[in-house]
Design a protein around this motif. Structure first.
Motif, PDB file in Angstrom:
ATOM      1  N   ASN A 290      -7.450  -4.202  -3.194  1.00  0.00           N
ATOM      2  CA  ASN A 290      -6.776  -4.314  -1.905  1.00  0.00           C
ATOM      3  C   ASN A 290      -7.154  -3.105  -1.029  1.00  0.00           C
ATOM      4  OD1 ASN A 290      -4.478  -3.486  -0.107  1.00  0.00           O
ATOM      5  ND2 ASN A 290      -3.649  -5.446  -0.766  1.00  0.00           N
ATOM      6  N   GLU A 291      -7.619  -3.378   0.199  1.00  0.00           N
ATOM      7  CA  GLU A 291      -8.115  -2.296   1.060  1.00  0.00           C
ATOM      8  C   GLU A 291      -7.045  -1.227   1.311  1.00  0.00           C
ATOM      9  OE1 GLU A 291     -10.147  -1.457   5.434  1.00  0.00           O
ATOM     10  OE2 GLU A 291      -9.795  -3.536   4.799  1.00  0.00           O
ATOM     11  N   GLU A 292      -5.825  -1.655   1.613  1.00  0.00           N
ATOM     12  CA  GLU A 292      -4.769  -0.684   1.907  1.00  0.00           C
ATOM     13  C   GLU A 292      -4.458   0.177   0.677  1.00  0.00           C
ATOM     14  OE1 GLU A 292      -0.775  -0.630   4.568  1.00  0.00           O
ATOM     15  OE2 GLU A 292      -0.817  -2.189   3.036  1.00  0.00           O
ATOM     16  N   VAL A 293      -4.461  -0.449  -0.509  1.00  0.00           N
ATOM     17  CA  VAL A 293      -4.191   0.289  -1.754  1.00  0.00           C
ATOM     18  C   VAL A 293      -5.276   1.336  -2.005  1.00  0.00           C
ATOM     19  CG1 VAL A 293      -4.118   0.072  -4.283  1.00  0.00           C
ATOM     20  CG2 VAL A 293      -2.821  -1.518  -2.856  1.00  0.00           C
ATOM     21  N   ILE A 294      -6.536   0.952  -1.834  1.00  0.00           N
ATOM     22  CA  ILE A 294      -7.637   1.895  -2.090  1.00  0.00           C
ATOM     23  C   ILE A 294      -7.616   3.034  -1.071  1.00  0.00           C
ATOM     24  CG2 ILE A 294     -10.143   2.167  -2.266  1.00  0.00           C
ATOM     25  CD1 ILE A 294      -8.769   0.459  -4.509  1.00  0.00           C
ATOM     26  N   ARG A 295      -7.430   2.705   0.202  1.00  0.00           N
ATOM     27  CA  ARG A 295      -7.390   3.749   1.227  1.00  0.00           C
ATOM     28  C   ARG A 295      -6.233   4.723   0.980  1.00  0.00           C
ATOM     29  NH1 ARG A 295     -10.284   3.315   6.095  1.00  0.00           N
ATOM     30  NH2 ARG A 295     -11.585   1.442   6.270  1.00  0.00           N
ATOM     31  N   GLU A 296      -5.048   4.183   0.641  1.00  0.00           N
ATOM     32  CA  GLU A 296      -3.893   5.057   0.377  1.00  0.00           C
ATOM     33  C   GLU A 296      -4.144   5.934  -0.840  1.00  0.00           C
ATOM     34  OE1 GLU A 296      -1.292   5.735   2.093  1.00  0.00           O
ATOM     35  OE2 GLU A 296      -1.506   4.198   3.633  1.00  0.00           O
ATOM     36  N   SER A 297      -4.792   5.376  -1.860  1.00  0.00           N
ATOM     37  CA  SER A 297      -5.084   6.147  -3.081  1.00  0.00           C
ATOM     38  C   SER A 297      -6.012   7.317  -2.764  1.00  0.00           C
ATOM     39  CB  SER A 297      -5.723   5.247  -4.137  1.00  0.00           C
ATOM     40  OG  SER A 297      -4.874   4.170  -4.460  1.00  0.00           O
ATOM     41  N   VAL A 298      -7.031   7.068  -1.929  1.00  0.00           N
ATOM     42  CA  VAL A 298      -7.976   8.129  -1.554  1.00  0.00           C
ATOM     43  C   VAL A 298      -7.288   9.138  -0.627  1.00  0.00           C
ATOM     44  CG1 VAL A 298     -10.166   8.645  -0.401  1.00  0.00           C
ATOM     45  CG2 VAL A 298      -9.968   6.616  -1.865  1.00  0.00           C
ATOM     46  N   ASN A 299      -6.495   8.644   0.338  1.00  0.00           N
ATOM     47  CA  ASN A 299      -5.755   9.556   1.231  1.00  0.00           C
ATOM     48  C   ASN A 299      -4.862  10.500   0.426  1.00  0.00           C
ATOM     49  OD1 ASN A 299      -6.884   8.246   3.405  1.00  0.00           O
ATOM     50  ND2 ASN A 299      -5.091   6.979   3.827  1.00  0.00           N
ATOM     51  N   ASN A 300      -4.155   9.937  -0.572  1.00  0.00           N
ATOM     52  CA  ASN A 300      -3.284  10.754  -1.429  1.00  0.00           C
ATOM     53  C   ASN A 300      -4.091  11.816  -2.168  1.00  0.00           C
ATOM     54  OD1 ASN A 300      -0.937   9.519  -0.759  1.00  0.00           O
ATOM     55  ND2 ASN A 300      -0.637   8.451  -2.680  1.00  0.00           N
ATOM     56  N   VAL A 368       2.352   6.357  -2.115  1.00  0.00           N
ATOM     57  CA  VAL A 368       2.595   5.772  -3.443  1.00  0.00           C
ATOM     58  C   VAL A 368       3.419   4.493  -3.311  1.00  0.00           C
ATOM     59  CG1 VAL A 368       3.690   6.153  -5.689  1.00  0.00           C
ATOM     60  CG2 VAL A 368       2.390   7.975  -4.631  1.00  0.00           C
ATOM     61  N   ASP A 369       4.392   4.479  -2.372  1.00  0.00           N
ATOM     62  CA  ASP A 369       5.186   3.270  -2.127  1.00  0.00           C
ATOM     63  C   ASP A 369       4.282   2.090  -1.808  1.00  0.00           C
ATOM     64  OD1 ASP A 369       7.091   5.225  -2.206  1.00  0.00           O
ATOM     65  OD2 ASP A 369       8.215   4.511  -0.479  1.00  0.00           O
ATOM     66  N   LYS A 370       3.329   2.313  -0.896  1.00  0.00           N
ATOM     67  CA  LYS A 370       2.431   1.228  -0.480  1.00  0.00           C
ATOM     68  C   LYS A 370       1.560   0.745  -1.635  1.00  0.00           C
ATOM     69  CE  LYS A 370       1.669   1.907   4.450  1.00  0.00           C
ATOM     70  NZ  LYS A 370       0.630   2.191   5.453  1.00  0.00           N
ATOM     71  N   ILE A 371       1.105   1.706  -2.438  1.00  0.00           N
ATOM     72  CA  ILE A 371       0.252   1.353  -3.582  1.00  0.00           C
ATOM     73  C   ILE A 371       1.008   0.419  -4.527  1.00  0.00           C
ATOM     74  CG2 ILE A 371      -0.907   2.292  -5.632  1.00  0.00           C
ATOM     75  CD1 ILE A 371      -1.477   4.833  -3.886  1.00  0.00           C
ATOM     76  N   TYR A 372       2.256   0.784  -4.867  1.00  0.00           N
ATOM     77  CA  TYR A 372       3.077  -0.055  -5.744  1.00  0.00           C
ATOM     78  C   TYR A 372       3.422  -1.376  -5.076  1.00  0.00           C
ATOM     79  CZ  TYR A 372       4.064   3.081  -9.673  1.00  0.00           C
ATOM     80  OH  TYR A 372       3.961   3.842 -10.818  1.00  0.00           O
ATOM     81  N   PHE A 373       3.840  -1.320  -3.831  1.00  0.00           N
ATOM     82  CA  PHE A 373       4.293  -2.515  -3.104  1.00  0.00           C
ATOM     83  C   PHE A 373       3.197  -3.583  -3.077  1.00  0.00           C
ATOM     84  CE2 PHE A 373       5.020  -5.099   0.650  1.00  0.00           C
ATOM     85  CZ  PHE A 373       6.394  -5.321   0.615  1.00  0.00           C
ATOM     86  N   ASN A 374       2.002  -3.196  -2.636  1.00  0.00           N
ATOM     87  CA  ASN A 374       0.907  -4.166  -2.510  1.00  0.00           C
ATOM     88  C   ASN A 374       0.423  -4.670  -3.868  1.00  0.00           C
ATOM     89  OD1 ASN A 374       0.293  -4.417   0.391  1.00  0.00           O
ATOM     90  ND2 ASN A 374      -0.067  -2.235   0.260  1.00  0.00           N
ATOM     91  N   THR A 375       0.331  -3.748  -4.836  1.00  0.00           N
ATOM     92  CA  THR A 375      -0.208  -4.122  -6.153  1.00  0.00           C
ATOM     93  C   THR A 375       0.711  -5.122  -6.854  1.00  0.00           C
ATOM     94  OG1 THR A 375      -1.267  -1.961  -6.347  1.00  0.00           O
ATOM     95  CG2 THR A 375      -1.004  -3.214  -8.367  1.00  0.00           C
ATOM     96  N   LEU A 376       2.021  -4.838  -6.899  1.00  0.00           N
ATOM     97  CA  LEU A 376       2.958  -5.739  -7.571  1.00  0.00           C
ATOM     98  C   LEU A 376       3.139  -7.038  -6.794  1.00  0.00           C
ATOM     99  CD1 LEU A 376       5.678  -3.214  -8.830  1.00  0.00           C
ATOM    100  CD2 LEU A 376       3.846  -4.290 -10.133  1.00  0.00           C
ATOM    101  N   SER A 377       3.102  -6.970  -5.457  1.00  0.00           N
ATOM    102  CA  SER A 377       3.246  -8.174  -4.639  1.00  0.00           C
ATOM    103  C   SER A 377       2.089  -9.154  -4.871  1.00  0.00           C
ATOM    104  CB  SER A 377       3.306  -7.822  -3.151  1.00  0.00           C
ATOM    105  OG  SER A 377       4.466  -7.084  -2.866  1.00  0.00           O
ATOM    106  N   GLU A 378       0.956  -8.624  -5.337  1.00  0.00           N
ATOM    107  CA  GLU A 378      -0.202  -9.477  -5.609  1.00  0.00           C
ATOM    108  C   GLU A 378      -0.235  -9.958  -7.060  1.00  0.00           C
ATOM    109  OE1 GLU A 378      -3.366  -7.829  -2.267  1.00  0.00           O
ATOM    110  OE2 GLU A 378      -3.526  -7.073  -4.312  1.00  0.00           O
ATOM    111  N   SER A 398      -5.543  -1.881 -11.653  1.00  0.00           N
ATOM    112  CA  SER A 398      -6.129  -3.091 -12.235  1.00  0.00           C
ATOM    113  C   SER A 398      -6.382  -4.121 -11.147  1.00  0.00           C
ATOM    114  CB  SER A 398      -5.188  -3.677 -13.296  1.00  0.00           C
ATOM    115  OG  SER A 398      -5.690  -4.920 -13.750  1.00  0.00           O
ATOM    116  N   ALA A 399      -7.519  -4.804 -11.235  1.00  0.00           N
ATOM    117  CA  ALA A 399      -7.849  -5.872 -10.285  1.00  0.00           C
ATOM    118  C   ALA A 399      -7.398  -7.233 -10.799  1.00  0.00           C
ATOM    119  CB  ALA A 399      -9.363  -5.887 -10.041  1.00  0.00           C
ATOM    120  N   VAL A 400      -6.926  -7.277 -12.041  1.00  0.00           N
ATOM    121  CA  VAL A 400      -6.589  -8.559 -12.673  1.00  0.00           C
ATOM    122  C   VAL A 400      -5.235  -9.064 -12.172  1.00  0.00           C
ATOM    123  CG1 VAL A 400      -6.147  -9.735 -14.866  1.00  0.00           C
ATOM    124  CG2 VAL A 400      -7.890  -7.921 -14.731  1.00  0.00           C
TER     125      VAL A 400
END
Length: 594
Positions: A290-300, A368-378, A398-400
């Protein structure tokens, strides 16, 4: 610290240069104090020196050289052929991650243990004692020093002046992007027209005629950044298998942040895939990454990393997993347990503020909120920070897509809820934990209450055996109605059938076996009550008292079952006769003689 050489070591002085020399010719330097009874003797071991050096800002334990100046190479057999094992063992026992390497002079071996500096506010202990070096001795840290360390605040590296850096050494394209993003975020088109010096000053990147480290990281030309702060680069490694150690390809990103972040995402996205998800006639794709997850991870990683450490940010991309690793542990006060709930204070506050003002991040501490939110929502596995320690943050994504139905359900719920009631990251985490049957004690009671109000979960059981399940709507939505009824409260008949099934295979059982059969459904007390009732009804027989008791089916009950089984068998025979009278008559009629 880069790898040291024997020539440099020979000229170092123990107390001034934070180095300890040991001969250790026979490899006899104790790892953990061994059997020595005196604490002062036990401390003079590998773990003792590693702990003390870390507390004092880092240093070297050198085995195989004399301690007399200038230090002569003696040679050592210490941990010969097992340096990697020693490095892993030190990390496992102390939480300190040293670098170990071997140096040689005329085939004489020297073992160097390079100890990193402790994080701000952190004290390390050997056998529950915080150590420091005092002359030749390793002594307990004084109360004064201990208190000073634990009250430390991490310095803001990004706010410090970068001596000698000039505005001409900044990248024009990076400055243009900074202006553009700031003017859009602040709804101030005129900001683009301001002189560079003024905008840098307005954003506190330029103070009293000097540029800060934040200006260097965000805006400096590639060659300037490489020269002044080489550890600011990001390394992107590709591997075709998660078990693979060497990378198949490696790309270095050395640009200033405003140029780097888009190029980095585009490069990751080249190898990105997606999974089609269908909801009736509507089909949408969920990307592996997810683009937002990856960008937030790198920003962090960029805003929270410790730039005083020499290692760069490393991103490892596999076909269905991506790891982001950066130097410096979690900021002071943040742990694995409170990662979501505790608003993080960025290690580089000025850097984080610029990213917020330019719309790169929404607000400090929300990544971190966004990372969790998007990952679990998917419907993917929870982001995994478990490999992080005091010196590195290690995030595994995980991409799975493990649960497509859960992803669709969350999507549907969010569409139906009013704007002010949409699910928060903590509510989604709690829903995910309930879906995974987490025990009640591990659930956030405040979030459970909110989800009950929204009728997204149901409360089952009584007293100590209370548990929660997702609402019937979820199981209707996922077309798993039978599963919903299997999760309901357990009744006496189900208890009896479960115990009978267990004893038909095992013959005898202890109370702990029965408790295990109904884990998360009945409390120990409730199980005992039902088992006692089965004993009083002579279905079970108890042998022994207290914790030594064993249970088996009673002889009376076994006889009852046998009688019932025989009666059932006879009844079935009679039914067969009534249903097939012709067949019965033909069996009974005697055959004609030929």
């Amino acid at each position: 610290m880069s790898m040291i050489t024997i020539d440099i070591l020979k000229k170092l002085k123990e107390s001034e240069d934070k180095v300890e020399f040991k001969k250790g010719e026979g490899g006899n330097i104790s790892y953990d104090g061994g059997s020595k009874p005196k604490p002062s003797d036990r401390r003079r071991c590998i773990l003792g020196y590693v702990t003390a050096f870390c507390n004092e800002g880092g240093g070297y334990l050198v085995i195989g050289m004399s301690d007399n100046y200038p230090h002569e190479v003696i040679g050592t057999k210490q941990n010969l052929g097992a340096v990697g094992e020693l490095e892993s063992k030190i990390y496992a026992d102390t939480g300190i991650r040293p670098k170990l390497y071997e140096l040689y002079e005329n085939q004489k071996r020297v073992l160097v243990v390079e100890v990193p500096c402790r994080p701000a506010g952190k004290v390390f202990k050997f056998e529950d004692v915080a150590l420091m070096r005092v002359g030749e001795e390793l002594k307990p840290m004084s109360d004064e020093v201990y208190l000073k360390i634990i009250q430390e605040q991490e310095p803001d590296f990004s706010q410090q002046i970068c001596e000698g850096l000039t505005i001409s050494e900044l990248d024009d394209r990076a400055i243009f992007l900074l202006k553009d993003k700031y003017s859009i975020k602040q709804n101030n088109p005129k900001f683009r027209l301001l002189p560079n010096e003024q905008i840098l000053s307005d954003l506190e990147l330029y103070k009293k005629g000097k540029l800060t480290n934040a200006a260097l990281i965000l805006l400096a030309k590639k060659e300037i950044l490489q020269k002044r702060l080489p550890q600011s680069k990001v390394m992107l490694e590709f591997r075709n298998s998660e078990s693979q150690i060497p990378f198949d390809n490696r790309i270095e990103f050395v640009e200033p942040f405003f140029l780097l972040i888009d190029d980095l995402w585009k490069t990751i996205n080249i190898r990105n895939g997606s999974v089609p998800i269908q909801d009736g006639a509507y089909i949408f794709n969920i990307s592996y990454f997810n683009e937002e997850v990856i960008r937030e991870s790198v920003n962090n990683a960029i805003t929270h990393r410790d730039y005083r450490r020499s290692s760069e940010i490393v991103i490892k991309q596999f076909p269905q997993r991506l790891d982001v690793i950066n130097a410096g542990g979690f900021p002071v006060g943040v742990t694995l347990e409170n990662l979501i709930k505790t608003p993080s204070t960025p290690r580089n506050r000025l850097l984080a503020e610029i990213l917020q003002k330019t719309g790169i991040v929404e607000r400090s501490g929300q990544g971190v909120d966004k990372i969790y939110f998007n990952t679990l929502s998917e419907g993917k596995a929870e982001p995994d920070y478990s490999k992080s320690d005091n010196f590195h943050v290690n995030l595994k994504l995980s991409a799975v897509i493990e649960d497509r139905a859960f992803a669709l359900f969350i999507d549907q719920v969010q569409k139906e809820l009013p704007e002010n009631e949409k699910l928060s990251v903590l509510e989604i985490i709690t829903l995910n934990n309930i879906k995974k049957n987490c025990p009640k004690k591990d659930l956030d009671s405040e979030q459970v209450s909110k989800l009950l109000d929204k009728k997204l979960i149901e409360k089952k059981g009584k007293t100590n055996a209370v548990f929660y399940i997702l609402s019937k709507n979820y199981f209707d939505f996922t077309d798993e109605k039978a599963k919903y009824y299997n999760l309901q409260e357990i009744d006496d008949n189900q208890v009896l059938n479960t115990i009978l099934s267990f004893l038909s295979k095992e013959e005898i059982a202890k109370m702990k076996d029965f408790v295990g059969l109904f884990e998360d459904k009945l409390s120990r007390r409730q199980v005992r009550f039902r088992v006692d009732k089965l004993v009083s009804n002579k279905i079970l027989e108890q042998q022994g008292e207290g914790s030594t008791s064993i249970y088996k089916l009673s002889d009376d009950y076994i006889k009852q079952i046998e009688v019932l089984s025989e009666a059932l068998h006879i009844g079935m025979k009679e039914m067969e006769k009534k249903q097939n009278p012709q067949n019965q008559m033909s069996k009974e009629r005697p055959k004609k003689k030929e």
